[in-house]
Scaffold this active site. Structure first.
Site, PDB file in Angstrom:
ATOM      1  N   LYS A  66     -21.950  34.182  68.277  1.00  0.00           N
ATOM      2  CA  LYS A  66     -21.394  32.963  67.696  1.00  0.00           C
ATOM      3  C   LYS A  66     -22.328  32.489  66.603  1.00  0.00           C
ATOM      4  O   LYS A  66     -23.544  32.691  66.681  1.00  0.00           O
ATOM      5  CB  LYS A  66     -21.270  31.873  68.772  1.00  0.00           C
TER       6      LYS A  66
HETATM    7  N1  GLU Z   1     -13.688  31.280  67.767  1.00  0.00           N
HETATM    8  C1  GLU Z   1     -12.741  31.865  68.679  1.00  0.00           C
HETATM    9  C2  GLU Z   1     -13.259  31.751  70.105  1.00  0.00           C
HETATM   10  O1  GLU Z   1     -14.045  30.905  70.414  1.00  0.00           O
HETATM   11  C3  GLU Z   1     -12.329  33.267  68.260  1.00  0.00           C
HETATM   12  C4  GLU Z   1     -13.405  34.283  68.222  1.00  0.00           C
HETATM   13  C5  GLU Z   1     -12.994  35.623  67.631  1.00  0.00           C
HETATM   14  O2  GLU Z   1     -11.844  35.780  67.262  1.00  0.00           O
HETATM   15  O3  GLU Z   1     -13.870  36.482  67.546  1.00  0.00           O
HETATM   16  O4  GLU Z   1     -12.819  32.470  70.955  1.00  0.00           O
END
Ligand code: GLU
Length: 418
Positions: A106
């Site tokens: 992240k």
């Molecule tokens: N930000 C989204 C989540 O928290 C999607 C992450 C992604 O598609 O890699 O799951």
């Protein structure tokens, strides 16, 4: 107001809660509680007036046992190191619980994007992409959208990466616009998996979704799509909110009309069809059949949980309930279906996008939605099976038991590397 829970400590507590039911040594589990590495960088970017501003940014790579690190990048003034670490850990267990071949990562920039022009945001995003370049890659770490980022930012990151690498690599990032190699169905995917989870949950509990009253906290991409799709299943969306406040209508809203109002005015507040304006806290404590927190972490803490009156909670946001809230809600027989299952549609369709990018062969929206339906319903069954077989205290612990087992399996198969 009580001090906010630290999301990284919440994640570690969630893993500890599940550890009791996982057959593994404590030292091995310890490894699953902290990131492998965190990039912290300061981006110096020229503003439109010629001045230079510095933005702190992070990328946490939590665990790569099951595949490339995967997870979004958020733009928010509240972004901090521990939040990003927690969010990257939640991605590990999210990908594992739905069985897609990724680890977790992240990222985030400490910024309120509303304060900057589009040109400034492009330069800030490209500056971050330049810093990320050595860490990311189709088989290494694949970012995606998160809070306050979307197709536009993903397209800029892809373009920066491809330009610097002198190649084409659409699979280096997901959540792109269709014209930049995105997937059909990706924008709706988080809200869609939230509603599939709610539908399965009601069915599992022997309740009817048709006619159920629903409150949705947050009217961004996840919240508004969840409201729209649950309305299509016959539920009554009686309350919605965004950072400006909440609105209530006893007979239920038309979520599309509320969205039009938000597009025109910037918020859900002031919507002409509302019976009443409420605070976010009022919304979270409404007597409804289903509550969908779709905003940020820590929306419901232990204190507020005592006033929650919903029968079922399905988490569209990441980490909206603190561990204390989980304990209070378990006592009061409120069923919580966790984020790492319910909002996993986003990363699942990101996976489909990545597969399509690798194959340079693109699927129809019907196929995407059908495959997503299969993955979420299978994961739901795996979770409820674990819940029943191990007599677990709640569905979150069930999700972690399933997910931790899967991460440990791939770790053990890999052998040791110092
Ligand atoms: N930000 C989204 C989540 O928290 C999607 C992450 C992604 O598609 O890699 O799951």
């Amino acid at each position: 107001m009580a001090e906010q829970a630290n999301p990284f400590e919440s994640l570690q507590e969630q893993i500890d809660d599940a550890s009791e039911y996982v057959d593994a040594d404590a030292d091995v589990l310890e490894r699953l509680k902290r990131p492998e590495r965190v990039l912290e960088t300061n981006l110096s970017v020229e503003m439109d007036d010629g001045s230079v501003e510095v933005f702190k940014a992070f990328r946490s790579q939590f665990n790569g046992d099951r595949g490339p690190y995967k997870g979004g990048i958020r733009y928010h003034p509240g972004v901090n190191r521990d939040e990003v670490k927690a969010l990257s850990g939640w991605m590990v267990y999210k990908c594992a619980v739905v069985g897609i071949p990724y680890g977790g990562g992240k990222g985030g920039i400490v910024i309120d994007p509303d304060d900057y022009s589009e040109n400034e945001l492009e330069r800030i995003t490209r500056s971050f992409a330049k810093e990320l370049r050595p860490f990311i890659g189709v088989d290494r770490d694949v970012p995606a959208p998160d809070v306050n980022t979307g197709q536009r930012e993903m397209n800029w990151i892809k373009d920066t990466y491809e330009t610097l690498e002198n190649t084409t690599a659409p699979g280096v990032i997901t959540g792109k616009a269709i014209e930049s190699g995105g997937s059909a169905g990706r924008v709706e995917a988080t809200g869609r998996s939230t509603v599939i989870t709610a539908r399965e949950a009601f069915d599992y509990l022997g309740e009817e979704i048709d006619g159920a009253s629903v409150a949705v906290q947050g009217y961004g991409n996840a919240g508004w799509i969840a409201a729209k799709l649950i309305d299509e299943l016959g539920a009554n969306v009686v309350a919605v909110s965004d950072s400006s406040g909440a609105i209530y209508r006893g007979d239920g809203f038309d979520p599309r009309d509320v969205k039009d109002h938000k597009n025109e005015t910037g918020s859900v507040s002031g919507y002409h069809g509302a019976d009443e304006e409420l605070s976010n806290e009022d919304l979270l404590t409404l007597d409804v059949d289903l509550l969908v927190p779709a905003a940020l972490e820590n929306a419901i803490d232990g204190d507020l949980a005592k006033d929650v009156d919903a029968d079922v909670i399905v988490e569209a946001a990441n980490g909206p309930l603190t561990p204390e809230a989980d304990d209070v809600l378990a006592e009061s027989d409120t069923y919580v279906f966790p984020d790492i299952l319910a909002n996993a549609g986003g990363v699942t369709v990101s996976y489909f996008e990545w597969v399509q990018n690798r194959q340079r062969f693109y699927w129809s929206e019907e196929r995407v939605n059908e495959e997503l339906e299969g993955i979420i319903t299978t994961a739901f069954d795996d979770l409820t099976d674990a819940y029943e077989e191990n007599d677990l205290p709640n569905f979150r612990t069930a999700a972690y038991v399933v997910a931790i087992d899967r991460v440990l399996d791939s770790y053990e198969e890999s052998g040791n590397w110092p």
